[in-house]
Design a protein around this motif. Structure first.
Motif, PDB file in Angstrom:
ATOM      1  N   THR A 127     -42.639  72.581  29.076  1.00 17.20           N
ATOM      2  CA  THR A 127     -41.682  72.681  28.386  1.00 17.20           C
ATOM      3  C   THR A 127     -42.233  74.239  28.070  1.00 17.20           C
ATOM      4  O   THR A 127     -41.125  75.260  28.166  1.00 17.20           O
ATOM      5  CB  THR A 127     -40.964  72.204  27.859  1.00 17.20           C
ATOM      6  N   LEU A 128     -42.956  74.304  27.277  1.00 17.54           N
ATOM      7  CA  LEU A 128     -43.671  75.934  26.621  1.00 17.54           C
ATOM      8  C   LEU A 128     -43.671  77.326  27.910  1.00 17.54           C
ATOM      9  O   LEU A 128     -42.864  77.496  27.456  1.00 17.54           O
ATOM     10  CB  LEU A 128     -44.495  75.462  25.608  1.00 17.54           C
ATOM     11  N   VAL A 129     -43.652  76.431  28.491  1.00 18.04           N
ATOM     12  CA  VAL A 129     -44.077  77.862  29.906  1.00 18.04           C
ATOM     13  C   VAL A 129     -43.455  78.310  30.287  1.00 18.04           C
ATOM     14  O   VAL A 129     -42.987  79.705  29.995  1.00 18.04           O
ATOM     15  CB  VAL A 129     -45.565  77.415  30.697  1.00 18.04           C
ATOM     16  N   GLU A 130     -42.104  77.326  30.451  1.00 18.27           N
ATOM     17  CA  GLU A 130     -40.405  77.769  31.303  1.00 18.27           C
ATOM     18  C   GLU A 130     -39.743  78.130  29.741  1.00 18.27           C
ATOM     19  O   GLU A 130     -38.624  79.082  30.318  1.00 18.27           O
ATOM     20  CB  GLU A 130     -39.930  76.384  31.453  1.00 18.27           C
ATOM     21  N   ILE A 131     -39.934  77.793  28.798  1.00 18.19           N
ATOM     22  CA  ILE A 131     -39.136  78.952  27.466  1.00 18.19           C
ATOM     23  C   ILE A 131     -39.753  80.016  26.873  1.00 18.19           C
ATOM     24  O   ILE A 131     -39.366  81.093  27.705  1.00 18.19           O
ATOM     25  CB  ILE A 131     -39.665  78.369  26.283  1.00 18.19           C
ATOM     26  N   HIS A 132     -40.485  80.489  27.198  1.00 17.35           N
ATOM     27  CA  HIS A 132     -41.715  81.822  27.267  1.00 17.35           C
ATOM     28  C   HIS A 132     -41.161  82.439  28.846  1.00 17.35           C
ATOM     29  O   HIS A 132     -40.716  83.495  28.118  1.00 17.35           O
ATOM     30  CB  HIS A 132     -43.081  81.576  27.420  1.00 17.35           C
ATOM     31  N   ASN A 133     -41.214  82.143  29.578  1.00 19.09           N
ATOM     32  CA  ASN A 133     -40.489  82.703  30.944  1.00 19.09           C
ATOM     33  C   ASN A 133     -38.702  83.124  31.128  1.00 19.09           C
ATOM     34  O   ASN A 133     -38.347  84.120  30.905  1.00 19.09           O
ATOM     35  CB  ASN A 133     -40.469  81.771  31.797  1.00 19.09           C
ATOM     36  N   PHE A 134     -38.516  82.698  30.375  1.00 27.07           N
ATOM     37  CA  PHE A 134     -37.140  82.544  29.368  1.00 27.07           C
ATOM     38  C   PHE A 134     -36.616  83.823  28.994  1.00 27.07           C
ATOM     39  O   PHE A 134     -35.932  84.826  28.439  1.00 27.07           O
ATOM     40  CB  PHE A 134     -36.088  81.585  29.506  1.00 27.07           C
ATOM     41  N   MET A 135     -37.242  83.447  27.041  1.00 23.22           N
ATOM     42  CA  MET A 135     -36.717  84.680  26.136  1.00 23.22           C
ATOM     43  C   MET A 135     -37.370  85.449  26.711  1.00 23.22           C
ATOM     44  O   MET A 135     -36.566  86.693  25.241  1.00 23.22           O
ATOM     45  CB  MET A 135     -37.273  83.685  25.552  1.00 23.22           C
ATOM     46  N   ILE A 136     -38.824  85.878  27.185  1.00 18.34           N
ATOM     47  CA  ILE A 136     -39.915  86.942  27.071  1.00 18.34           C
ATOM     48  C   ILE A 136     -38.506  88.239  27.789  1.00 18.34           C
ATOM     49  O   ILE A 136     -38.632  89.270  27.725  1.00 18.34           O
ATOM     50  CB  ILE A 136     -40.402  86.960  27.935  1.00 18.34           C
ATOM     51  N   GLY A 189     -36.303  81.207  38.842  1.00 17.15           N
ATOM     52  CA  GLY A 189     -36.225  80.405  38.433  1.00 17.15           C
ATOM     53  C   GLY A 189     -35.312  80.423  37.018  1.00 17.15           C
ATOM     54  O   GLY A 189     -34.820  80.457  36.762  1.00 17.15           O
ATOM     55  N   ILE A 190     -36.298  79.451  35.489  1.00 13.89           N
ATOM     56  CA  ILE A 190     -35.467  80.404  34.347  1.00 13.89           C
ATOM     57  C   ILE A 190     -35.261  81.752  33.980  1.00 13.89           C
ATOM     58  O   ILE A 190     -34.140  81.775  33.441  1.00 13.89           O
ATOM     59  CB  ILE A 190     -35.707  78.716  33.558  1.00 13.89           C
ATOM     60  N   MET A 191     -36.018  81.693  34.645  1.00  8.35           N
ATOM     61  CA  MET A 191     -36.485  83.846  34.573  1.00  8.35           C
ATOM     62  C   MET A 191     -35.180  83.889  35.096  1.00  8.35           C
ATOM     63  O   MET A 191     -34.965  85.448  33.967  1.00  8.35           O
ATOM     64  CB  MET A 191     -37.992  84.333  34.277  1.00  8.35           C
ATOM     65  N   GLY A 192     -34.608  83.821  36.235  1.00  4.78           N
ATOM     66  CA  GLY A 192     -33.878  84.369  37.078  1.00  4.78           C
ATOM     67  C   GLY A 192     -32.653  84.295  35.830  1.00  4.78           C
ATOM     68  O   GLY A 192     -31.747  85.714  36.097  1.00  4.78           O
ATOM     69  N   ALA A 193     -31.975  83.154  35.133  1.00  7.79           N
ATOM     70  CA  ALA A 193     -31.007  83.394  34.339  1.00  7.79           C
ATOM     71  C   ALA A 193     -30.941  84.136  33.181  1.00  7.79           C
ATOM     72  O   ALA A 193     -29.845  84.725  33.150  1.00  7.79           O
ATOM     73  CB  ALA A 193     -31.034  82.013  33.520  1.00  7.79           C
ATOM     74  N   ALA A 194     -32.216  83.923  32.591  1.00  4.73           N
ATOM     75  CA  ALA A 194     -31.774  85.077  31.815  1.00  4.73           C
ATOM     76  C   ALA A 194     -31.828  87.031  32.714  1.00  4.73           C
ATOM     77  O   ALA A 194     -31.342  88.045  31.742  1.00  4.73           O
ATOM     78  CB  ALA A 194     -33.735  85.331  31.355  1.00  4.73           C
ATOM     79  N   ILE A 195     -32.415  87.052  33.455  1.00  7.42           N
ATOM     80  CA  ILE A 195     -31.754  88.654  34.162  1.00  7.42           C
ATOM     81  C   ILE A 195     -30.880  88.770  34.188  1.00  7.42           C
ATOM     82  O   ILE A 195     -30.495  89.853  34.129  1.00  7.42           O
ATOM     83  CB  ILE A 195     -32.651  88.653  35.725  1.00  7.42           C
ATOM     84  N   ALA A 196     -30.052  87.466  34.971  1.00 11.36           N
ATOM     85  CA  ALA A 196     -28.706  88.032  35.346  1.00 11.36           C
ATOM     86  C   ALA A 196     -28.033  88.307  33.612  1.00 11.36           C
ATOM     87  O   ALA A 196     -26.932  89.481  34.200  1.00 11.36           O
ATOM     88  CB  ALA A 196     -28.185  86.500  36.525  1.00 11.36           C
ATOM     89  N   GLY A 197     -28.015  87.559  32.966  1.00 13.76           N
ATOM     90  CA  GLY A 197     -27.234  87.258  31.867  1.00 13.76           C
ATOM     91  C   GLY A 197     -28.005  89.169  31.842  1.00 13.76           C
ATOM     92  O   GLY A 197     -26.667  89.623  31.453  1.00 13.76           O
TER      93      GLY A 197
END
Length: 441
Positions: A127-136, A189-197
């Motif tokens: 979960t912490l790894v996924e948070i890092h991938n998104f928030m960075i 993955g979850i990082m893709g959502a942040a890139i789209a935004g």
């Protein structure tokens, strides 16, 4: 550049004209998180928990953006209301510089401290790894987020709400299209959502700046406009800091709730995250209305038409009561079905269903608090809004929620939210009423 247009005519008509576009705009803004949550929930429970942990941090930064927007709207509306049209272009340019400076600080600090912040909230493992991938990636979008609020509120301060609403629709559609491409097709993955935004916000910002230039509300004449920027920054800081603090108190309380729920389980955190996404949709009309009353109250107050300012507050508060009753009954019936759009895990839905049964009653008071705080911000009294929020969250909710959590687990936390919100709503409205009596309204 047009003159002030909100000091005459029907208050209800002005409210409708400003609120409907704002309603669309805020729906589109919130859709980023809702759409992200839906697609991310398809990845698995770790990813869903990750976006739920990330939400309070995102809400805090959005709260700062809203606070800056409130400052731009309040100062701009009073400048328009008093006929000070010449200096508005310089002021907005200075606001651009302010956002650039502040966003750089937040972005650098955020990226360097992602793991530290979320470990403190109880996140661990995958979960912490996924948070890092998104928030960075998400932190890189702080600047366009701030600037979108500046541009939109500068236009709304002069009664021009349709342009920002249209742009936010375009941004929402672009994010909806890009999300599955980056998340699934490109396998990010979850990082893709942040890139789209991130891409969507930069695209929207570019169009909003073009609208400001077309409306003759800003020019990029660096040589002339650099003069006096510290004075403009001082005005923005004095107005936005109390407003930002008021807006951040709610997300900080969400941090607190997330911490308490993490003691139960990460499934409880995920369930809370699902419920708050549904809540976003439910309270959008109140957010839109609270954002719309600012220019009306600000322009009329500057024109010394205090009775019109108070009528605006009164009408918006009455709407909040009716909407709160309606939406609490609606979510009582539909809440569990909506929760299962995001997850069918029983440990997740137990928490989200409980939230839907308990918390919506508080929307009656939450709306009134929004209107009163927007009113004080528009009058150039943001410290009062901050005091209301501090009293509600820090003095009442947090101690009461800790006590109730030990008695009734997560349900006790939700009940505490209702008690503190409804009580403070009555106190806040009475304060605003007495304030207007002092002006003869």
């Amino acid at each position: 550049m047009s003159k002030a247009v909100l000091t005459t005519g029907s208050i209800s008509t002005h409210l409708l004209k400003l609120t409907l576009p704002a309603l669309v705009g805020i729906l589109c803004t919130f859709s980023f998180t809702i759409v992200d949550t839906y697609f991310i929930s398809l990845l698995g429970q770790n990813e869903l928990a990750a976006i739920s942990y990330s939400t309070p941090m995102i809400d805090i930064i959005i709260g700062v953006a809203i606070g800056i927007g409130i400052a731009i709207s309040s100062i701009g509306a009073r400048m328009f209301g008093s006929g000070d049209f010449e200096n508005i272009k310089t002021f907005i340019f200075h606001a651009f510089l302010f956002c650039l400076f502040l966003s750089l600080i937040i972005t650098i600090f955020g990226i360097l401290n992602i793991d530290t912040i979320f470990k403190g909230l109880g996140a661990a493992g995958n979960t912490l790894v996924e948070i890092h991938n998104f928030m960075i990636v998400w932190f890189l979008g702080v600047f366009p987020l701030f600037m979108i609020f500046v541009c939109s509120n500068a236009l709304r301060a002069n009664g021009k709400a349709k342009g920002p609403a249209k742009i936010q629709i375009y941004m929402a559609i672009l994010n909806l299209v890009l999300d599955p491409i980056f998340i699934f097709s490109l396998n990010l993955g979850i990082m893709g959502a942040a890139i789209a935004g991130l891409i969507s916000r930069f695209a929207g910002l570019f169009i909003l700046i073009r609208i400001l230039i077309k409306e003759d509300m800003i020019t990029f004449d660096y040589q002339n406009h650099m003069k006096g920027f510290l004075l403009s920054w001082n005005k923005i800081i004095k107005m936005s800091v109390p407003a930002c603090l008021a807006n951040m108190i709610g997300p900080l309380a969400t941090f607190w709730i997330t911490y308490l729920l993490s003691i139960v389980s990460q499934f409880a955190v995920a369930g809370f995250g699902v419920a708050t996404k549904i809540q976003m949709i439910a309270v959008i009309p109140m957010f839109a209305l609270s954002g719309s009353i600012g220019p009306i109250i600000g322009q009329n107050f500057s024109a010394k038409k205090w009775d019109r300012s108070f009528l605006t507050l009164k009408m918006s508060s009455i709407f909040s009561i009716f909407w709160g009753v309606f939406i609490s009954l609606l979510l009582l019936v539909l809440g569990p079905y909506l929760s299962r759009v995001f997850s069918d895990n029983l440990k997740v839905t137990e928490v989200s269903d409980s939230y839907m049964y308990i918390v919506p009653v508080s929307y009656i008071g939450w709306g009134i608090i929004m209107m009163v705080c927007a009113n004080f911000n528009s009058l150039g009294k943001p410290i009062r809004s901050t005091l209301i929020s501090l009293f509600r969250m820090l003095i009442l909710f947090i101690p009461l929620s800790y006590f109730m959590f030990n008695l009734y687990s997560f349900k006790g936390v939700f009940i505490s939210f209702n008690i503190s919100t409804l009580f403070v709503a009555g106190v806040a409205y009475f304060w605003a009423y007495k304030d207007y009596k002092g002006y003869g309204s």
